[in-house]
Motif scaffolding. Structure first.
Motif, PDB file in Angstrom:
ATOM      1  N   UNK A  94      22.479   6.623 -32.890  1.00 31.87           N
ATOM      2  CA  UNK A  94      22.571   6.115 -31.526  1.00 31.87           C
ATOM      3  C   UNK A  94      23.713   6.783 -30.755  1.00 31.87           C
ATOM      4  N   UNK A  95      23.424   7.089 -29.507  1.00 27.96           N
ATOM      5  CA  UNK A  95      24.384   7.667 -28.572  1.00 27.96           C
ATOM      6  C   UNK A  95      24.481   6.720 -27.383  1.00 27.96           C
ATOM      7  N   UNK A  96      25.674   6.451 -26.915  1.00 32.34           N
ATOM      8  CA  UNK A  96      25.873   5.570 -25.765  1.00 32.34           C
ATOM      9  C   UNK A  96      25.938   6.371 -24.469  1.00 32.34           C
ATOM     10  N   UNK A  97      25.123   5.963 -23.498  1.00 32.39           N
ATOM     11  CA  UNK A  97      25.203   6.550 -22.168  1.00 32.39           C
ATOM     12  C   UNK A  97      26.333   5.871 -21.393  1.00 32.39           C
ATOM     13  N   UNK A  98      26.810   6.467 -20.295  1.00 30.34           N
ATOM     14  CA  UNK A  98      27.939   5.886 -19.564  1.00 30.34           C
ATOM     15  C   UNK A  98      27.728   4.457 -19.095  1.00 30.34           C
ATOM     16  N   UNK A  99      26.479   4.046 -18.844  1.00 35.69           N
ATOM     17  CA  UNK A  99      26.247   2.669 -18.394  1.00 35.69           C
ATOM     18  C   UNK A  99      25.992   1.712 -19.551  1.00 35.69           C
ATOM     19  N   UNK A 100      26.240   2.156 -20.773  1.00 35.91           N
ATOM     20  CA  UNK A 100      26.143   1.280 -21.931  1.00 35.91           C
ATOM     21  C   UNK A 100      24.805   1.256 -22.631  1.00 35.91           C
ATOM     22  N   UNK A 101      23.820   1.982 -22.141  1.00 36.47           N
ATOM     23  CA  UNK A 101      22.510   2.025 -22.795  1.00 36.47           C
ATOM     24  C   UNK A 101      22.623   2.832 -24.085  1.00 36.47           C
ATOM     25  N   UNK A 102      22.103   2.253 -25.176  1.00 32.85           N
ATOM     26  CA  UNK A 102      22.114   2.935 -26.466  1.00 32.85           C
ATOM     27  C   UNK A 102      20.838   3.748 -26.608  1.00 32.85           C
ATOM     28  N   UNK A 118      16.349  -2.678 -12.069  1.00 34.14           N
ATOM     29  CA  UNK A 118      16.086  -1.345 -11.528  1.00 34.14           C
ATOM     30  C   UNK A 118      17.286  -0.412 -11.608  1.00 34.14           C
ATOM     31  N   UNK A 119      18.486  -0.964 -11.631  1.00 31.18           N
ATOM     32  CA  UNK A 119      19.678  -0.117 -11.700  1.00 31.18           C
ATOM     33  C   UNK A 119      19.705   0.741 -12.952  1.00 31.18           C
ATOM     34  N   UNK A 120      18.951   0.341 -13.977  1.00 26.67           N
ATOM     35  CA  UNK A 120      18.919   1.098 -15.221  1.00 26.67           C
ATOM     36  C   UNK A 120      17.831   2.165 -15.241  1.00 26.67           C
ATOM     37  N   UNK A 121      16.963   2.193 -14.213  1.00 25.98           N
ATOM     38  CA  UNK A 121      15.818   3.105 -14.257  1.00 25.98           C
ATOM     39  C   UNK A 121      15.577   3.889 -12.970  1.00 25.98           C
ATOM     40  N   UNK A 122      15.936   3.351 -11.829  1.00 22.55           N
ATOM     41  CA  UNK A 122      15.613   4.029 -10.575  1.00 22.55           C
ATOM     42  C   UNK A 122      16.517   5.229 -10.268  1.00 22.55           C
ATOM     43  N   UNK A 123      17.830   5.147 -10.481  1.00 20.27           N
ATOM     44  CA  UNK A 123      18.685   6.274 -10.073  1.00 20.27           C
ATOM     45  C   UNK A 123      18.498   7.500 -10.979  1.00 20.27           C
ATOM     46  N   UNK A 124      18.407   8.663 -10.379  1.00 22.04           N
ATOM     47  CA  UNK A 124      18.321   9.885 -11.164  1.00 22.04           C
ATOM     48  C   UNK A 124      19.554  10.117 -12.021  1.00 22.04           C
ATOM     49  N   UNK A 125      20.691   9.612 -11.556  1.00 24.12           N
ATOM     50  CA  UNK A 125      21.944   9.855 -12.268  1.00 24.12           C
ATOM     51  C   UNK A 125      21.915   9.302 -13.689  1.00 24.12           C
ATOM     52  N   UNK A 148       8.533   3.823 -12.095  1.00 24.85           N
ATOM     53  CA  UNK A 148       7.638   4.143 -10.981  1.00 24.85           C
ATOM     54  C   UNK A 148       8.391   4.138  -9.660  1.00 24.85           C
ATOM     55  N   UNK A 149       7.885   4.925  -8.723  1.00 30.03           N
ATOM     56  CA  UNK A 149       8.408   4.889  -7.367  1.00 30.03           C
ATOM     57  C   UNK A 149       9.727   5.591  -7.149  1.00 30.03           C
ATOM     58  N   UNK A 150      10.176   6.377  -8.113  1.00 29.22           N
ATOM     59  CA  UNK A 150      11.429   7.116  -7.919  1.00 29.22           C
ATOM     60  C   UNK A 150      11.173   8.390  -7.112  1.00 29.22           C
ATOM     61  N   UNK A 151      12.113   8.811  -6.267  1.00 36.04           N
ATOM     62  CA  UNK A 151      11.951  10.095  -5.577  1.00 36.04           C
ATOM     63  C   UNK A 151      12.014  11.251  -6.563  1.00 36.04           C
ATOM     64  N   UNK A 152      11.463  12.375  -6.170  1.00 37.95           N
ATOM     65  CA  UNK A 152      11.452  13.558  -7.034  1.00 37.95           C
ATOM     66  C   UNK A 152      11.849  14.777  -6.204  1.00 37.95           C
ATOM     67  N   UNK A 153      13.127  14.887  -5.926  1.00 40.95           N
ATOM     68  CA  UNK A 153      13.629  15.964  -5.070  1.00 40.95           C
ATOM     69  C   UNK A 153      14.267  17.050  -5.925  1.00 40.95           C
ATOM     70  N   UNK A 154      13.415  17.904  -6.476  1.00 40.62           N
ATOM     71  CA  UNK A 154      13.895  18.899  -7.433  1.00 40.62           C
ATOM     72  C   UNK A 154      13.661  20.348  -6.979  1.00 40.62           C
ATOM     73  N   UNK A 155      13.104  20.537  -5.807  1.00 40.62           N
ATOM     74  CA  UNK A 155      12.727  21.885  -5.376  1.00 40.62           C
ATOM     75  C   UNK A 155      13.903  22.848  -5.373  1.00 40.62           C
ATOM     76  N   UNK A 156      15.020  22.423  -4.827  1.00 40.74           N
ATOM     77  CA  UNK A 156      16.172  23.326  -4.736  1.00 40.74           C
ATOM     78  C   UNK A 156      16.738  23.640  -6.118  1.00 40.74           C
ATOM     79  N   UNK A 157      16.723  22.649  -7.006  1.00 39.27           N
ATOM     80  CA  UNK A 157      17.213  22.882  -8.367  1.00 39.27           C
ATOM     81  C   UNK A 157      16.338  23.897  -9.090  1.00 39.27           C
ATOM     82  N   UNK A 158      15.019  23.832  -8.878  1.00 42.44           N
ATOM     83  CA  UNK A 158      14.118  24.796  -9.504  1.00 42.44           C
ATOM     84  C   UNK A 158      14.372  26.196  -8.971  1.00 42.44           C
TER      85      UNK A 158
END
Length: 320
Positions: free
Chosen positions: A48-56, A115-122, A242-252
């Motif tokens: 197990x690895x811990x993410x910064x928001x505590x999710x294992x 939603x705070x655990x799933x919606x943000x891309x961060x 579901x319903x998250x934005x997908x703004x990846x064009x510039x990164x690609x």
């Protein structure tokens, strides 16, 4: 859509039996023929690895600990077990350090509500970075299937590509900008299937979606295992994705590292137009189409997929 429809009793019996057995590798289905199956199951014990928001986050490692690293990221409602035909491939294991994650909300990883655990891309970006750092993966190649194309995009947006050697997009979502990117069964990711209310709809919808992922259907024991680990992703987790934005064009467009885009031509979830978009957006990207595969060429045409992946990882490591 469902090429082999099952009765409600059969479906629920399969799900109950599989969940009762726990999360097992696909190879365990052949335990009667394989005396070492119990030992193989133990290899899927998570670290197990811990993410910064505590999710294992549950991670699983196979192969050569001194080899070039490959980090596998699965799709919507799936699990690290999706990559069984890569994680257990003897040729890949001899040469490479292969690692897979149960994404947050999936498999054996934490499943917090909200939603705070799933919606943000961060949060997805930080999950990938945390695993790379905690496991000490040196310039890994990211392999992102389906929804994980968005996780890769989140990582690129937040952290850039400097720590990576390359990226393999596998029937992966990288944009929501064109309806032509979505196949006839893309709607199964919504309320009619994967987000259906009630236990009956939830199970039946998951079965329909899984069937749609394959041009050639898995063997019954393999499908049972897949159904089991899909059912480990709760309704609220699926809804959070579901319903998250997908703004990846510039990164690609900004990528300056090797990129391989692998895609099944019979994919009914995401069309080859998505793959061509991704390959066209990344300078120098290579497109590899699998004529006989649906949404999961790494499963349906595993020998070819594994050979191409090995060649790509060698190329990516030599390029930096």
């Amino acid at each position: 859509m469902d090429q082999h429809p099952a009765s409600r009793r059969d479906v629920m019996g399969m799900g109950a039996a599989a969940i009762g057995l726990g999360v097992l590798p696909v190879a365990a289905a052949h335990a009667q023929q394989a005396p070492t199956a119990a030992a193989e199951r133990a290899a899927y014990a998570p670290r197990f690895v811990n993410s910064p928001d505590g999710v294992r986050l549950a991670t699983y490692e196979f192969g050569n600990p001194r080899g070039a690293a490959i980090l596998f990221l699965h799709g919507f409602a799936q699990a690290a077990l999706s990559w069984d035909r890569q994680l257990r491939d003897p040729a890949l294991a001899r040469e490479f350090r292969v690692v897979a994650i149960d994404l947050r909300g999936h498999g054996m990883s934490s499943k917090p509500e909200g939603d705070a655990f799933y919606k943000p891309g961060q949060v997805w970006a930080d999950d990938v970075r945390s695993v790379i750092a905690e496991l000490g993966l040196q310039r890994p190649v990211l392999v992102g299937w389906s929804y994980a194309g968005r996780v890769v995009g989140d990582y690129l947006n937040a952290h850039g590509a400097a720590a990576l050697a390359g990226i393999n997009y596998v029937d992966a979502s990288s944009s929501l900008s064109d309806p032509a990117f979505f196949g006839a069964d893309a709607g199964l990711l919504g309320p009619q299937a994967m987000l259906a209310p009630g236990i009956d709809g939830f199970i039946d919808g998951t079965v329909r979606f899984l069937r749609s992922c394959f041009a050639t259907q898995p063997e019954p024991a393999d499908f049972q295992t897949m159904l089991a680990f899909n059912m480990l992703a709760p309704h609220y987790v699926r809804a959070g994705l579901a319903g998250r934005p997908a703004n990846y064009d510039e990164a690609l467009k900004a990528l300056r590292l090797p990129v391989l885009v692998s895609h099944g031509e019979k994919d009914r979830i995401l069309t080859t137009a998505m793959a061509r978009f991704t390959a066209g957006a990344v300078p120098g990207a290579r497109l590899s189409l699998y004529a006989d595969s649906g949404h999961a060429p790494f499963w349906e045409e595993a020998p070819r997929f594994n050979r191409e992946l090995a060649d790509f990882v060698r190329l990516a490591q030599a390029a930096r």
